[in-house]
Write a protein that holds these residues in place. Structure first.
Motif, PDB file in Angstrom:
ATOM      1  N   ARG A 176       1.285  19.133  14.907  1.00  0.00           N
ATOM      2  CA  ARG A 176       1.204  17.757  14.411  1.00  0.00           C
ATOM      3  C   ARG A 176      -0.097  17.597  13.634  1.00  0.00           C
ATOM      4  N   VAL A 177      -0.034  16.798  12.578  1.00  0.00           N
ATOM      5  CA  VAL A 177      -1.196  16.579  11.719  1.00  0.00           C
ATOM      6  C   VAL A 177      -1.372  15.079  11.512  1.00  0.00           C
ATOM      7  N   VAL A 178      -2.587  14.597  11.692  1.00  0.00           N
ATOM      8  CA  VAL A 178      -2.914  13.196  11.426  1.00  0.00           C
ATOM      9  C   VAL A 178      -4.164  13.172  10.562  1.00  0.00           C
ATOM     10  N   VAL A 179      -4.091  12.456   9.466  1.00  0.00           N
ATOM     11  CA  VAL A 179      -5.213  12.332   8.541  1.00  0.00           C
ATOM     12  C   VAL A 179      -5.854  10.960   8.754  1.00  0.00           C
ATOM     13  N   ALA A 180      -7.140  10.950   9.058  1.00  0.00           N
ATOM     14  CA  ALA A 180      -7.882   9.698   9.222  1.00  0.00           C
ATOM     15  C   ALA A 180      -8.568   9.379   7.907  1.00  0.00           C
ATOM     16  N   ALA A 181      -8.324   8.163   7.394  1.00  0.00           N
ATOM     17  CA  ALA A 181      -8.889   7.775   6.101  1.00  0.00           C
ATOM     18  C   ALA A 181      -9.425   6.348   6.156  1.00  0.00           C
ATOM     19  N   GLU A 182     -10.402   6.103   5.321  1.00  0.00           N
ATOM     20  CA  GLU A 182     -10.938   4.749   5.160  1.00  0.00           C
ATOM     21  C   GLU A 182     -10.208   4.101   3.986  1.00  0.00           C
ATOM     22  N   VAL A 183      -9.506   3.018   4.261  1.00  0.00           N
ATOM     23  CA  VAL A 183      -8.649   2.380   3.272  1.00  0.00           C
ATOM     24  C   VAL A 183      -9.066   0.920   3.107  1.00  0.00           C
ATOM     25  N   PRO A 184      -9.145   0.419   1.881  1.00  0.00           N
ATOM     26  CA  PRO A 184      -9.482  -1.000   1.692  1.00  0.00           C
ATOM     27  C   PRO A 184      -8.405  -1.897   2.302  1.00  0.00           C
ATOM     28  N   ASP A 185      -8.836  -2.967   2.935  1.00  0.00           N
ATOM     29  CA  ASP A 185      -7.902  -3.885   3.583  1.00  0.00           C
ATOM     30  C   ASP A 185      -6.861  -4.461   2.621  1.00  0.00           C
ATOM     31  N   ASP A 186      -7.244  -4.615   1.348  1.00  0.00           N
ATOM     32  CA  ASP A 186      -6.331  -5.266   0.410  1.00  0.00           C
ATOM     33  C   ASP A 186      -5.124  -4.415   0.015  1.00  0.00           C
ATOM     34  N   VAL A 187      -5.085  -3.134   0.411  1.00  0.00           N
ATOM     35  CA  VAL A 187      -3.909  -2.306   0.122  1.00  0.00           C
ATOM     36  C   VAL A 187      -3.011  -2.172   1.353  1.00  0.00           C
ATOM     37  N   LEU A 188      -3.384  -2.848   2.450  1.00  0.00           N
ATOM     38  CA  LEU A 188      -2.643  -2.771   3.705  1.00  0.00           C
ATOM     39  C   LEU A 188      -1.805  -4.004   3.949  1.00  0.00           C
ATOM     40  N   SER A 189      -0.657  -3.789   4.565  1.00  0.00           N
ATOM     41  CA  SER A 189       0.115  -4.906   5.117  1.00  0.00           C
ATOM     42  C   SER A 189       0.494  -4.523   6.529  1.00  0.00           C
ATOM     43  N   MET A 190       0.527  -5.523   7.381  1.00  0.00           N
ATOM     44  CA  MET A 190       0.818  -5.282   8.789  1.00  0.00           C
ATOM     45  C   MET A 190       2.100  -5.992   9.158  1.00  0.00           C
ATOM     46  N   GLY A 191       2.958  -5.277   9.849  1.00  0.00           N
ATOM     47  CA  GLY A 191       4.234  -5.848  10.250  1.00  0.00           C
ATOM     48  C   GLY A 191       4.118  -6.667  11.518  1.00  0.00           C
ATOM     49  N   ALA A 192       5.198  -7.310  11.851  1.00  0.00           N
ATOM     50  CA  ALA A 192       5.253  -8.133  13.054  1.00  0.00           C
ATOM     51  C   ALA A 192       6.073  -7.464  14.150  1.00  0.00           C
ATOM     52  N   ASP A 193       6.429  -6.194  13.962  1.00  0.00           N
ATOM     53  CA  ASP A 193       7.244  -5.469  14.922  1.00  0.00           C
ATOM     54  C   ASP A 193       6.438  -5.215  16.191  1.00  0.00           C
ATOM     55  N   LEU A 194       6.852  -5.812  17.301  1.00  0.00           N
ATOM     56  CA  LEU A 194       6.115  -5.673  18.543  1.00  0.00           C
ATOM     57  C   LEU A 194       6.159  -4.255  19.101  1.00  0.00           C
ATOM     58  N   GLU A 195       7.149  -3.471  18.725  1.00  0.00           N
ATOM     59  CA  GLU A 195       7.222  -2.092  19.174  1.00  0.00           C
ATOM     60  C   GLU A 195       6.227  -1.205  18.426  1.00  0.00           C
ATOM     61  N   GLU A 196       5.825  -1.627  17.276  1.00  0.00           N
ATOM     62  CA  GLU A 196       4.905  -0.833  16.440  1.00  0.00           C
ATOM     63  C   GLU A 196       3.690  -1.678  16.080  1.00  0.00           C
ATOM     64  N   ARG A 197       2.961  -2.094  17.079  1.00  0.00           N
ATOM     65  CA  ARG A 197       1.815  -2.984  16.883  1.00  0.00           C
ATOM     66  C   ARG A 197       0.731  -2.391  15.993  1.00  0.00           C
ATOM     67  N   ALA A 198       0.638  -1.072  15.953  1.00  0.00           N
ATOM     68  CA  ALA A 198      -0.419  -0.419  15.181  1.00  0.00           C
ATOM     69  C   ALA A 198       0.035  -0.027  13.779  1.00  0.00           C
ATOM     70  N   ARG A 199       1.309  -0.199  13.464  1.00  0.00           N
ATOM     71  CA  ARG A 199       1.833   0.278  12.176  1.00  0.00           C
ATOM     72  C   ARG A 199       1.344  -0.589  11.022  1.00  0.00           C
ATOM     73  N   VAL A 200       0.963   0.097   9.945  1.00  0.00           N
ATOM     74  CA  VAL A 200       0.564  -0.575   8.705  1.00  0.00           C
ATOM     75  C   VAL A 200       1.271   0.117   7.548  1.00  0.00           C
ATOM     76  N   ARG A 201       1.401  -0.593   6.447  1.00  0.00           N
ATOM     77  CA  ARG A 201       1.953  -0.021   5.214  1.00  0.00           C
ATOM     78  C   ARG A 201       0.863  -0.060   4.170  1.00  0.00           C
ATOM     79  N   LEU A 202       0.731   1.048   3.447  1.00  0.00           N
ATOM     80  CA  LEU A 202      -0.256   1.142   2.387  1.00  0.00           C
ATOM     81  C   LEU A 202       0.453   1.054   1.053  1.00  0.00           C
ATOM     82  N   ALA A 203      -0.018   0.177   0.205  1.00  0.00           N
ATOM     83  CA  ALA A 203       0.609  -0.054  -1.090  1.00  0.00           C
ATOM     84  C   ALA A 203       0.149   0.936  -2.152  1.00  0.00           C
TER      85      ALA A 203
END
Length: 168
Positions: free
Chosen positions: A77-104
């Motif tokens: 398994r591979v996970v890349v940690a990156a610093e991303v500006p907040d303005d390119v992120l959107s956060m969903g309301a899915d309670l099962e995936e509280r940590a999930r974000v989408r990058l534009a």
């Protein structure tokens, strides 16, 4: 914001060659307000670990999908940690995936802070987890146990300058 992006070794190699993780939109995992609210007693380090673990689960699924498509990929398994500006992120309301974000936008490799990868000794458990995913998704408790067994392995931390050695 620190975002944890699930990947595989072939995807990481492609990103290193192209200079960015993409194309957008990308799914990542981060310490979101929903995660903070849900995990009220945790400190930032604990919350980041939760986001990293979610990304590792997604990496396992990416690895299974790569394999299904005939891509040769090591059982890591591979996970890349990156610093991303907040303005390119959107956060969903899915309670099962509280940590999930989408990058534009795609993430330039210059924004990558570190890479987390399974050690090679985890390969047998990762292989078993990949094989068990379909049955686990159908509700088989033994298969779920096998998939969850992959999480018993901590991902190793690597600095960005180590990426070429990881891909060699």
């Amino acid at each position: 914001m620190r975002v944890y992006l699930p990947s595989t070794l072939p995807s990481l190699a492609r990103a290193a060659a192209e200079g960015e993780l993409g194309p957008a939109p990308l799914t990542g995992y981060a310490v979101t307000p929903a995660l903070i609210e849900w995990y009220a007693s945790g400190d930032t380090e604990e919350l980041e670990y939760v986001a990293l673990t979610e990304a590792a689960r997604a990496s396992l699924r990416m690895l299974a999908a790569d394999r299904a498509d005939g891509v040769v990929a090591a059982a890591r398994r591979v996970v890349v940690a990156a610093e991303v500006p907040d303005d390119v992120l959107s956060m969903g309301a899915d309670l099962e995936e509280r940590a999930r974000v989408r990058l534009a936008e795609a993430v330039p490799m210059a924004k990558v802070a570190a890479v987390h990868i399974d050690d090679t000794f985890a390969a047998d458990d990762i292989e078993a987890a990949i094989a068990a995913l379909p049955a686990a998704d159908r509700g088989d408790d033994d298969a779920r146990f096998t998939v969850d067994g992959a999480e018993a392995h901590e991902l190793m931390w690597y600095a960005t300058q180590e990426i070429p050695d990881l891909l060699a």
